[in-house]
Enzyme design. Structure first.
Site, PDB file in Angstrom:
ATOM      1  N   ASP A 149      60.453 -30.171   1.573  1.00 17.62           N
ATOM      2  CA  ASP A 149      59.852 -30.926  -0.034  1.00 17.62           C
ATOM      3  C   ASP A 149      58.542 -31.011   0.299  1.00 17.62           C
ATOM      4  O   ASP A 149      58.304 -31.137   1.266  1.00 17.62           O
ATOM      5  CB  ASP A 149      61.665 -32.425  -0.052  1.00 17.62           C
ATOM      6  N   HIS A 150      57.965 -30.563  -0.464  1.00 14.53           N
ATOM      7  CA  HIS A 150      56.945 -31.298  -1.448  1.00 14.53           C
ATOM      8  C   HIS A 150      55.855 -30.845  -0.100  1.00 14.53           C
ATOM      9  O   HIS A 150      55.510 -31.920   0.142  1.00 14.53           O
ATOM     10  CB  HIS A 150      56.621 -32.936  -1.363  1.00 14.53           C
ATOM     11  N   HIS A 178      58.891 -39.250  -9.992  1.00 13.99           N
ATOM     12  CA  HIS A 178      59.253 -40.218  -8.606  1.00 13.99           C
ATOM     13  C   HIS A 178      59.507 -41.728  -8.199  1.00 13.99           C
ATOM     14  O   HIS A 178      58.798 -42.515  -8.947  1.00 13.99           O
ATOM     15  CB  HIS A 178      58.944 -39.577  -7.638  1.00 13.99           C
ATOM     16  N   HIS A 208      62.733 -32.776 -11.309  1.00 14.23           N
ATOM     17  CA  HIS A 208      62.316 -33.853  -9.403  1.00 14.23           C
ATOM     18  C   HIS A 208      62.440 -35.539 -10.399  1.00 14.23           C
ATOM     19  O   HIS A 208      62.539 -35.253 -11.144  1.00 14.23           O
ATOM     20  CB  HIS A 208      60.911 -34.044  -9.131  1.00 14.23           C
TER      21      HIS A 208
HETATM   22  O1  G3H Z   1      61.342 -34.833  -4.423  1.00 19.80           O
HETATM   23  C1  G3H Z   1      62.436 -35.465  -4.358  1.00 19.80           C
HETATM   24  C2  G3H Z   1      62.675 -35.674  -5.734  1.00 19.80           C
HETATM   25  O2  G3H Z   1      61.895 -35.538  -6.634  1.00 19.80           O
HETATM   26  C3  G3H Z   1      62.987 -37.257  -5.144  1.00 19.80           C
HETATM   27  O3  G3H Z   1      63.175 -38.466  -6.511  1.00 19.80           O
HETATM   28  O4  G3H Z   1      63.109 -40.663  -5.580  1.00 19.80           O
HETATM   29  O5  G3H Z   1      62.774 -40.016  -7.847  1.00 19.80           O
HETATM   30  O6  G3H Z   1      65.160 -39.149  -6.138  1.00 19.80           O
HETATM   31  P1  G3H Z   1      63.368 -39.495  -6.349  1.00 19.80           P
HETATM   32 ZN    ZN Z   2      59.736 -34.497  -5.973  1.00 19.26          ZN
END
Ligand code: G3H
Ligand code: ZN
Length: 276
Positions: A74-75, A170, A198
């Site tokens: 992720d990211h 997020h 996201h």
């Molecule tokens: O990449 C991870 C997410 O976009 C998670 O976001 O922590 O708001 O669930 P969140």
């Molecule tokens: Zn994210």
């Protein structure tokens, strides 16, 4: 090789996990509902895990439970870690160069797309920074992605999943989430690339179901709620079991954490409409 996410694939929730027990709790929920799942590692988790051991565990446990579990990075902002994830068998990676000028984002994304394609690994990329906090990376000033940027991005990159800022954040929402739903349809008019939501934590079941009603929404990311479920598991086990009275038992705490994460996951997965 069949792409696990495509314009014809099922929709998925993707849960961020940081350890074998957190992964197991999510996979237990998925296997109970006979549902395939995505487990994501943030950069911080990826850097701290024994990724060889983690990969082996996830793949063998999901085989035992008769589900498909896909591992996603992720990211990720650097090519080095993308290389590592590909080398260690992650099924997909996200190159997040959304903080860079659009041309640079396109260039970096294509660099990743080229190296991932050689190994059959799928690529997610992001246009217009999604607000909030992910690991140490904060982008609280960002707003909604511009449709012309999204258009230029998808026409000039070779990606398998697209993320764009449509109003989700997020972390925890401050106030009522203000999502630009019409952007999801507008994006679907210009491309059939699967769209990724996201910032799925803190969205009500009603909002999540509405998002799932768009056929191009193929992946909804949940991270903060996994951590909150973990915290809740600890708190509940300490309160309910009265540590002073019955003594400190790590097994009780571990089991409560597992149940808490499993229940949260089950509640999300039920929104996909698959029940056993
Ligand atoms: O990449 C991870 C997410 O976009 C998670 O976001 O922590 O708001 O669930 P969140
Ligand atoms: Zn994210």
């Amino acid at each position: 090789m069949v792409k696990y996410i495509s314009s014809n694939s099922p929709q998925y929730f993707a849960f961020n996990v940081w350890s074998i027990p957190s992964a197991k709790a999510v996979m237990d929920a998925a296997s109970q509902l006979k549902c395939d799942i995505i487990l994501q590692t943030s950069m911080k988790a990826f850097q701290q895990l024994d990724i060889e051991e983690f990969h082996a565990y996830v793949k063998s446990y999901s085989q035992k439970k008769k589900i498909n579990t896909y591992l996603h990075l992720d990211h990720c902002r650097t090519l080095d870690w993308i290389h590592t994830a590909i080398e260690y068998g992650w099924d997909s990676v996200m190159i997040d160069a959304s903080d860079k000028p659009l041309d640079e984002n396109i260039r970096l994304t294509n660099e990743v797309a080229d190296l991932a394609a050689r190994k059959g690994v799928l690529v997610e990329a992001e246009v217009g920074q999604i607000r909030g906090q992910e690991d140490e990376i904060s982008s609280v000033e960002a707003g909604i992605a511009r449709m012309e940027d999204i258009d230029r991005f998808v026409k000039n990159t070779r990606i398998d999943m697209l993320a764009a800022a449509i109003g989700t954040v997020h972390g925890q929402y401050k106030g009522v989430p203000n999502l630009h739903y019409q952007m999801i349809s507008e994006i679907n008019e210009i491309t059939d690339i699967p769209f990724v939501i996201h910032g799925g934590s803190g969205l009500s079941d009603e909002i999540l179901s509405r998002l799932l009603s768009y056929r191009n929404v193929k992946k909804i990311n949940i991270s903060t709620e996994v951590k909150l479920a973990y915290k809740c598991g600890i708190e509940e086990s300490i309160c309910k079991n009265g540590v002073e009275k019955s003594g400190f038992d790590p097994l009780v705490i571990n089991s409560q954490i597992h149940t808490s994460i499993q229940n949260m996951t089950t509640n999300k997965l039920r929104l996909l409409g698959r029940t056993s």
